[in-house]
Design an enzyme around this catalytic site. Structure first.
Site, short mmCIF file in Angstrom:
data_model
loop_
_atom_site.label_atom_id
_atom_site.label_comp_id
_atom_site.label_asym_id
_atom_site.label_seq_id
_atom_site.Cartn_x
_atom_site.Cartn_y
_atom_site.Cartn_z
N SER A 181 0.80 -1.23 0.00
CA SER A 181 0.00 0.00 0.00
C SER A 181 0.83 1.28 0.00
O SER A 181 0.31 2.33 -0.31
CB SER A 181 -0.96 0.02 1.18
OG SER A 181 -0.26 0.20 2.39
N LYS A 195 0.84 4.20 6.99
CA LYS A 195 0.07 5.07 6.11
C LYS A 195 0.57 6.50 6.21
O LYS A 195 1.22 6.89 7.16
CB LYS A 195 -1.42 5.05 6.47
CG LYS A 195 -2.07 3.69 6.47
CD LYS A 195 -2.16 3.09 5.10
CE LYS A 195 -2.81 1.71 5.17
NZ LYS A 195 -2.62 0.95 3.96
#
Length: 161
Positions: free
Chosen positions: A47, A86
């Site tokens: 990701s 993230k």
């Protein structure tokens, strides 16, 4: 001829200190104490590509030793599926919306030079409230704040160095 006698110098008794039983524990504690502030993080998943790749080992500064999250910083967060890495996009009080590859914060388009693989479809909006919106850089391969919503500050675990 006389015999030469070897004499060995011995330190005075005051130099010989008994070993304290707590000394090895104190040495180990001192050696490991930096891990209370900075710790290694093993990246799993795709990701955050290309910034971070699956299998990378990075260092992170624990939340209590860091400043409040800032837009663009990369953090270890506690998401619904566990810990993940993230990028902070939305801050408390922000209104975030997205449509395809474009992202707006409080009505202004956000330039994201770190995104190489943008999302080509989908749209949505989110009010951060008192939380932080975190997204993966590789949007098509990221489970992130677009589905989780904003995360409270107590779900921000560590800032990557």
């Amino acid at each position: 001829m006389g015999r030469i006698r070897k004499q060995y110098l011995q330190p005075p008794a005051s130099y010989l200190l008994p070993v304290k039983p707590w000394l090895p524990l104190a040495a180990l504690t001192l050696a490991l104490s930096p891990l209370l502030v900075v710790h290694p993080v093993h990246v799993t998943g795709h990701s955050m590509e290309p910034f971070l790749r699956d299998g990378d080992l990075v260092w992170a500064l624990r939340t209590w030793a860091s400043h409040a999250p800032q837009r663009g910083e990369v953090w270890v967060v506690e998401g619904p599926q566990g810990a993940s890495v993230k990028r902070v996009i939305g801050l408390p009080g922000d209104a975030v919306s997205w449509s395809g590859p474009e992202l707006w914060i409080n009505g202004q388009r956000l330039d994201e030079p770190w995104v190489v693989h943008p999302e080509r479809s989908g749209e949505g909006q989110l009010a951060c409230g008192n939380g932080y919106l975190v997204l993966g850089d590789n949007r098509p391969a990221s489970q992130d704040g677009r589905s989780w919503g904003a995360l409270s500050v107590n779900r921000m675990r560590a800032r990557l160095l």
